[in-house]
Design an enzyme around this catalytic site. Structure first.
Site, short mmCIF file in Angstrom:
data_model
loop_
_atom_site.label_atom_id
_atom_site.label_comp_id
_atom_site.label_asym_id
_atom_site.label_seq_id
_atom_site.Cartn_x
_atom_site.Cartn_y
_atom_site.Cartn_z
CG HIS A 90 -1.71 -1.26 1.49
ND1 HIS A 90 -1.17 -2.46 2.10
CD2 HIS A 90 -2.95 -1.46 1.15
CE1 HIS A 90 -2.14 -3.33 2.12
NE2 HIS A 90 -3.25 -2.91 1.72
CE1 TYR A 92 -0.96 0.87 5.33
CE2 TYR A 92 -2.67 1.43 3.60
CZ TYR A 92 -2.06 0.55 4.68
OH TYR A 92 -2.59 -1.00 4.93
CB SER A 224 -5.38 -1.70 -1.67
OG SER A 224 -6.65 -2.57 -1.57
CG ASN A 247 -15.30 -0.88 8.05
OD1 ASN A 247 -14.42 -1.40 7.34
ND2 ASN A 247 -15.13 0.59 7.93
CG HIS A 261 -6.00 -3.48 10.14
ND1 HIS A 261 -6.46 -3.34 9.14
CD2 HIS A 261 -4.88 -4.18 10.38
CE1 HIS A 261 -5.59 -4.36 8.24
NE2 HIS A 261 -4.75 -4.96 9.06
#
Ligand SMILES: O=P(O)(O)O[C@H]1O[C@H](CO)[C@@H](O)[C@H]1O
Ligand SMILES: Nc1nc2[nH]cnc2c(=O)[nH]1
Length: 295
Positions: A90, A92, A224, A247, A261
């Protein structure tokens, strides 16, 4: 002119990695699978496995996120040769956009024709519930609006064209196949389709952001997939992608819900077996070389 040019991988570097892998396995994959957060169990379904830790593969980044094991697994799904990324990369994590998408070019050079990607995502569509599986029919590339695109930099025509068409990014035949297989498996109540929006992460959305994305037409949001899809399409592979809605994105100031997470991984564990079954069954119905599907 291209600030990230130094992080691009040349055709020769990608080829060296692909050749290194091909020298160590007899599997010649035509399907490449990317497992999202908590969804790595798909790789365990492969028979006659030959697995590599990412740290041992030349040029490969390392997985740093919990729920992404960091293994590239070759093997067969009901006789179909596959390669599976048990864990993805990813933005991040601090990698360049070229590094996180490098595996797509390696897939291509390994002989992969169809890429199947999974991810965990937050639901924006009010009709979606936790545990729904969303067939991705299109995407919103928000980092792309800001000029962050994996095709930035010099274009190597051996991979693909300079200006890539994206209106056909998600293969319609494969979406149809997923719907049919899902109905046959009895997934009708929780199999949906929709638009996936990518953000850079690692922060989850504010309430205002969630509301905005919903208004923009996104059904689910994650961090992603879209960059991988762009690079896979650029080098001519067929793409299919699924989101597991782990979620509901909070869009109400009175809500007590807090995205985290752990919940993402937990919902992944609950629905993983069904998602794996869907992908597995689809793979057994894909026929390559003639671009067709088997009954
Ligand atoms: O998209 P995958 O890799 O499934 O992971 C999703 O889950 C993580 C957040 O929980 C983020 O990385 C988000 O993108
Ligand atoms: N951005 C984002 N990524 C996710 N991945 C899993 N759930 C979410 C979410 O709610 N938002």
């Amino acid at each position: 002119m291209f600030p990230e040019v130094n992080s691009c991988y040349s055709y020769e570097e990608c080829k060296a990695t692909a050749d290194w892998l091909l020298a160590q396995t007899d599997v010649r994959p035509t399907v490449g699978i990317v497992c999202g957060s908590g969804l790595g169990g798909l790789a365990d379904l492969l028979k006659d496995q030959v697995a590599f830790n990412y740290k041992d593969i030349p040029n490969f980044p390392q997985s740093t996120v919990h729920g992404h094991a960091g293994r590239l697994v070759f093997g067969h799904l009901k006789g179909r040769p596959c390669v599976c990324m048990q864990g993805r990369f990813h933005l991040y994590e601090g990698y360049s956009i070229h590094k996180i998408t490098l595996p797509m070019r390696i897939f291509k050079l390994l002989g992969v024709e169809t890429v199947m990607l999974t991810n965990a995502a937050g639901g924006l569509n009010h009709d979606f519930k936790m545990g729904d599986i969303m067939i991705i029919k299109d995407h919103l590339n928000l980092p792309g609006f800001a000029g962050i695109n994996p095709l930035n930099g010099p274009n190597d025509e051996r991979f693909g064209v300079r200006f890539l068409c994206m209106s056909d990014a998600y293969d319609r035949e494969l979406q149809q196949l997923a719907m049919e297989v899902g109905q046959d498996l009895g997934y009708g109540d929780f199999l949906k389709e929709g638009v996936y929006c990518v953000l850079g992460g690692p922060t989850f959305e504010t309430i205002a952001e969630g509301r905005m994305l919903h208004r923009l037409g996104a059904d689910a949001v994650g961090m992603s997939t879209v960059h991988e899809v762009i690079v896979a399409r650029h080098c001519g592979m067929r793409v299919f992608a699924l989101s597991l809605i782990t979620n509901q994105v909070v869009m109400d100031y009175d809500s007590e819900e807090r995205a985290n997470h752990e919940e993402v991984l937990q919902v992944g564990r609950q629905r993983a077996a069904q998602l794996e079954r869907l992908v597995y069954t689809m793979v057994t119905k894909i026929v390559h070389n003639n671009y067709g599907l088997r009954d």
